[in-house]
Design a protein around this motif. Structure first.
Motif, PDB file in Angstrom:
ATOM      1  N   THR A 159       0.825  -1.217   0.000  1.00  0.00           N
ATOM      2  CA  THR A 159       0.000   0.000   0.000  1.00  0.00           C
ATOM      3  C   THR A 159       0.857   1.264   0.000  1.00  0.00           C
ATOM      4  O   THR A 159       0.434   2.315   0.459  1.00  0.00           O
ATOM      5  N   GLY A 160       2.056   1.149  -0.543  1.00  0.00           N
ATOM      6  CA  GLY A 160       2.918   2.306  -0.777  1.00  0.00           C
ATOM      7  C   GLY A 160       3.329   2.318  -2.235  1.00  0.00           C
ATOM      8  O   GLY A 160       2.655   1.744  -3.096  1.00  0.00           O
ATOM      9  N   ASP A 161       4.467   2.966  -2.525  1.00  0.00           N
ATOM     10  CA  ASP A 161       4.949   2.980  -3.910  1.00  0.00           C
ATOM     11  C   ASP A 161       6.428   2.610  -4.038  1.00  0.00           C
ATOM     12  O   ASP A 161       6.978   2.603  -5.130  1.00  0.00           O
ATOM     13  N   ASN A 162       7.065   2.313  -2.888  1.00  0.00           N
ATOM     14  CA  ASN A 162       8.443   1.813  -2.883  1.00  0.00           C
ATOM     15  C   ASN A 162       9.476   2.791  -3.410  1.00  0.00           C
ATOM     16  O   ASN A 162      10.568   2.381  -3.838  1.00  0.00           O
ATOM     17  N   ILE A 163       9.169   4.082  -3.415  1.00  0.00           N
ATOM     18  CA  ILE A 163      10.164   5.096  -3.754  1.00  0.00           C
ATOM     19  C   ILE A 163      10.169   6.155  -2.656  1.00  0.00           C
ATOM     20  O   ILE A 163       9.170   6.323  -1.952  1.00  0.00           O
ATOM     21  N   PRO A 164      11.293   6.867  -2.480  1.00  0.00           N
ATOM     22  CA  PRO A 164      11.397   7.812  -1.364  1.00  0.00           C
ATOM     23  C   PRO A 164      10.328   8.910  -1.391  1.00  0.00           C
ATOM     24  O   PRO A 164       9.556   9.067  -0.443  1.00  0.00           O
ATOM     25  N   PHE A 165      10.295   9.695  -2.464  1.00  0.00           N
ATOM     26  CA  PHE A 165       9.286  10.729  -2.627  1.00  0.00           C
ATOM     27  C   PHE A 165       8.349  10.306  -3.750  1.00  0.00           C
ATOM     28  O   PHE A 165       8.797  10.014  -4.862  1.00  0.00           O
ATOM     29  N   SER A 166       7.063  10.269  -3.456  1.00  0.00           N
ATOM     30  CA  SER A 166       6.113   9.871  -4.488  1.00  0.00           C
ATOM     31  C   SER A 166       6.161  10.852  -5.654  1.00  0.00           C
ATOM     32  O   SER A 166       6.460  12.033  -5.487  1.00  0.00           O
ATOM     33  N   ILE A 167       5.849  10.334  -6.831  1.00  0.00           N
ATOM     34  CA  ILE A 167       5.756  11.164  -8.032  1.00  0.00           C
ATOM     35  C   ILE A 167       4.285  11.253  -8.393  1.00  0.00           C
ATOM     36  O   ILE A 167       3.634  10.252  -8.684  1.00  0.00           O
ATOM     37  N   GLY A 168       3.747  12.466  -8.359  1.00  0.00           N
ATOM     38  CA  GLY A 168       2.326  12.670  -8.544  1.00  0.00           C
ATOM     39  C   GLY A 168       1.925  12.820  -9.991  1.00  0.00           C
ATOM     40  O   GLY A 168       2.512  12.216 -10.895  1.00  0.00           O
ATOM     41  N   THR A 169       0.907  13.633 -10.213  1.00  0.00           N
ATOM     42  CA  THR A 169       0.337  13.818 -11.540  1.00  0.00           C
ATOM     43  C   THR A 169       1.419  14.186 -12.556  1.00  0.00           C
ATOM     44  O   THR A 169       2.349  14.935 -12.260  1.00  0.00           O
ATOM     45  N   GLY A 170       1.305  13.616 -13.739  1.00  0.00           N
ATOM     46  CA  GLY A 170       2.287  13.864 -14.786  1.00  0.00           C
ATOM     47  C   GLY A 170       3.340  12.793 -14.920  1.00  0.00           C
ATOM     48  O   GLY A 170       4.011  12.699 -15.951  1.00  0.00           O
ATOM     49  N   GLY A 171       3.497  11.950 -13.885  1.00  0.00           N
ATOM     50  CA  GLY A 171       4.501  10.899 -13.925  1.00  0.00           C
ATOM     51  C   GLY A 171       4.040   9.701 -14.732  1.00  0.00           C
ATOM     52  O   GLY A 171       2.917   9.647 -15.233  1.00  0.00           O
ATOM     53  N   ALA A 172       4.919   8.705 -14.833  1.00  0.00           N
ATOM     54  CA  ALA A 172       4.598   7.500 -15.597  1.00  0.00           C
ATOM     55  C   ALA A 172       5.123   6.268 -14.868  1.00  0.00           C
ATOM     56  O   ALA A 172       6.164   6.323 -14.211  1.00  0.00           O
ATOM     57  N   GLY A 173       4.396   5.158 -14.969  1.00  0.00           N
ATOM     58  CA  GLY A 173       4.830   3.913 -14.354  1.00  0.00           C
ATOM     59  C   GLY A 173       4.309   3.753 -12.940  1.00  0.00           C
ATOM     60  O   GLY A 173       3.676   4.645 -12.373  1.00  0.00           O
TER      61      GLY A 173
ATOM     62  N   TYR B 258      12.046   3.716   4.109  1.00  0.00           N
ATOM     63  CA  TYR B 258      11.490   4.060   5.409  1.00  0.00           C
ATOM     64  C   TYR B 258      11.723   5.517   5.794  1.00  0.00           C
ATOM     65  O   TYR B 258      12.584   6.179   5.256  1.00  0.00           O
ATOM     66  N   MET B 259      10.927   5.945   6.748  1.00  0.00           N
ATOM     67  CA  MET B 259      10.879   7.297   7.315  1.00  0.00           C
ATOM     68  C   MET B 259      10.048   8.227   6.413  1.00  0.00           C
ATOM     69  O   MET B 259       9.676   7.864   5.305  1.00  0.00           O
ATOM     70  N   HIS B 260       9.765   9.418   6.911  1.00  0.00           N
ATOM     71  CA  HIS B 260       8.866  10.330   6.200  1.00  0.00           C
ATOM     72  C   HIS B 260       9.423  10.754   4.846  1.00  0.00           C
ATOM     73  O   HIS B 260       8.677  11.191   3.972  1.00  0.00           O
ATOM     74  N   ASN B 261      10.746  10.617   4.687  1.00  0.00           N
ATOM     75  CA  ASN B 261      11.371  11.021   3.427  1.00  0.00           C
ATOM     76  C   ASN B 261      12.063   9.860   2.709  1.00  0.00           C
ATOM     77  O   ASN B 261      12.798  10.078   1.756  1.00  0.00           O
ATOM     78  N   GLY B 262      11.819   8.642   3.167  1.00  0.00           N
ATOM     79  CA  GLY B 262      12.348   7.475   2.469  1.00  0.00           C
ATOM     80  C   GLY B 262      13.854   7.394   2.401  1.00  0.00           C
ATOM     81  O   GLY B 262      14.412   6.850   1.439  1.00  0.00           O
ATOM     82  N   VAL B 263      14.545   7.892   3.431  1.00  0.00           N
ATOM     83  CA  VAL B 263      16.013   7.928   3.356  1.00  0.00           C
ATOM     84  C   VAL B 263      16.662   6.551   3.479  1.00  0.00           C
ATOM     85  O   VAL B 263      17.795   6.364   3.031  1.00  0.00           O
TER      86      VAL B 263
END
Length: 436
Positions: free
Chosen positions: A76-90, A337-342
């Motif tokens: 239920t996440g996206d497995n990347i540090p900062f999510s990529i919102g509208t306009g992204g791909a994949g 992990y963490m709020h910024n996926g570091v």
């Protein structure tokens, strides 16, 4: 029955091994009990919510859904540090900016086990707060806060939370579309509802809303509160995963955890001091803490690079760099992990807590993190900012070295990975291996 098993586990220590006996005392000391299943949901709401969760029409440019940042197959996440919102791909680790995608300033939190009414705050900074036992409703939308006949229909904090990404330019709203052009939050939400219900191709949603909310549909009173409650019902029903070895152990099954997991739980409860923040049934105190994290972000976005967390909601200086303590069940699914996926791994997380100061000093943005973004991701090297982050650490047990041995760290990670993993998920993972 659960209470009787717990009492038997805690008090019948004469039959326990030394390790189980030590754990029994620690469990009693910290008053730990298993987490029950969340309450049952209306099936018609769940069905409606499942469609809305994957609906592109709930984004301004019709190019992103809730599922893009909270994919069921990615914890239920996206497995990347900062999510990529509208306009992204994949999706997931393959998601890229693709020239237009906007970087969201924080890591997408997991949606697992959030459908409990006792959970009153949402988002890393708690900017949504709903506690109907006290008649409290606070969100970033002054319009919604003031419109009590509408907000009182929103069932809980989770339901309130799910409608705010729809208003975020970076997440789902975007720019230069008919939703973004509306004036005010309520008008934007009304426009989304209109998209779903009106027009020649919207018979499916008309039928789904009619089944879920027959009286309101008949009266022509479907609004954003119904979208909110349906999404919350779906999340509550489908992402409720509490059947872990840890919960079985608390309920009296001494064989539910293996020896490594038991040693890890012991470290969690005493020397590791994890229980200081990750307490209670949900393994979180739901409080906001500063844990001295290295801060990273796009070189062009100072708001991300020096994200001050809870302070941005309260304006209280003591809240600088404070972020919500997350629950831990199924934590192995929600990397980074963490709020910024570091941190990419739980091993790195444990190393951070084991000795925080060098973890901040020595942190380097790696190629895996950078690989998702066209913009350069850098670490904030501002001496004053980093000194303040360290000074504002909320707990002395985080500031001082824990001096965990390599074996203790390994056992703690094992407990976090498998001791807190849903049996249902474990069976799915085992079945998927057989199919390969």
């Amino acid at each position: 029955m659960r209470l009787l098993l717990t009492i038997a586990f805690v008090f019948n220590t004469f039959a326990l091994s030394p390790l189980d006996e030590a754990l029994s005392k620690l469990i009693k000391k910290h008053n730990l009990t298993s987490l029950p299943q969340s309450q049952l949901q209306n099936q018609n709401e769940v069905i409606l919510g499942s469609r809305l969760f994957a609906e592109v029409r709930l984004s301004g440019n019709k190019d992103i859904t809730c599922m893009h940042c909270h994919h069921p197959m990615l914890g239920t996440g996206d497995n990347i540090p900062f999510s990529i919102g509208t306009g992204g791909a994949g999706l997931g680790k393959s998601r890229i900016q693709d020239g237009k995608g906007l970087i969201i300033k924080r890591h997408a939190p997991a949606l697992i086990n959030l459908g409990y009414d006792e959970i009153t705050d949402m988002f890393w900074d708690g900017r949504v707060h709903v506690d109907w036992t006290k008649g409290e409703f606070k969100t970033p939308s002054k319009e919604l806060n003031a419109k009590t006949e509408l907000n009182k229909k929103i069932r809980n904090a989770l339901a309130a939370q799910v409608i705010f990404p729809l208003l975020s330019v970076e997440e789902m709203l975007g720019k230069n579309n008919e939703i973004a052009s509306q004036k005010g939050d309520l008008a934007k939400w009304d426009a989304y509802v209109d998209r779903l219900l009106n027009g020649s191709k919207n018979a499916m949603y008309q039928n789904l809303f009619k089944r879920a909310y027959p009286k309101d549909f008949k009266a022509g009173k479907i609004d954003i509160s119904h979208v909110a409650n349906a999404l919350a019902a779906f999340i509550t029903r489908n992402f409720n995963l509490v059947d872990t070895p840890y919960d079985e152990y608390l309920n009296g099954d001494l064989s539910a955890l293996n020896d490594s997991e038991k040693r890890g739980l012991k470290t969690f409860l005493d020397k590791g001091a994890c229980i200081n923040c990750h307490s209670g049934q949900h393994l979180t105190d739901w409080d906001y803490k500063s844990i001295g994290l290295p801060q990273i972000g796009p070189i062009s976005a100072t708001s991300t690079l020096n994200d001050k967390g809870r302070f941005e909601v309260t304006g209280n200086k003591a809240d600088q760099y404070n972020f919500r303590t997350p629950p831990l069940r199924n934590i192995h699914l929600s990397a980074p992990y963490m709020h910024n996926g570091v941190y990419e791994t739980l091993e790195e997380v444990v190393d951070h807590y084991n000795h925080t100061r060098p973890a901040i000093k020595n942190y380097i943005v790696n190629e895996v993190t950078q690989g998702h973004y066209e913009e350069k991701i850098i670490k904030d090297e501002n001496f004053i900012n980093n000194k303040l982050r360290y000074q504002l650490i909320s707990d002395d047990d985080i500031r001082r070295p824990l001096q965990l041995t390599e074996d203790e760290k390994a056992d703690l990670v094992q407990f976090l990975k498998t001791g807190l993993s849903s049996r249902r998920l474990q069976r799915l993972e085992e079945a998927s291996k057989l199919l390969k």
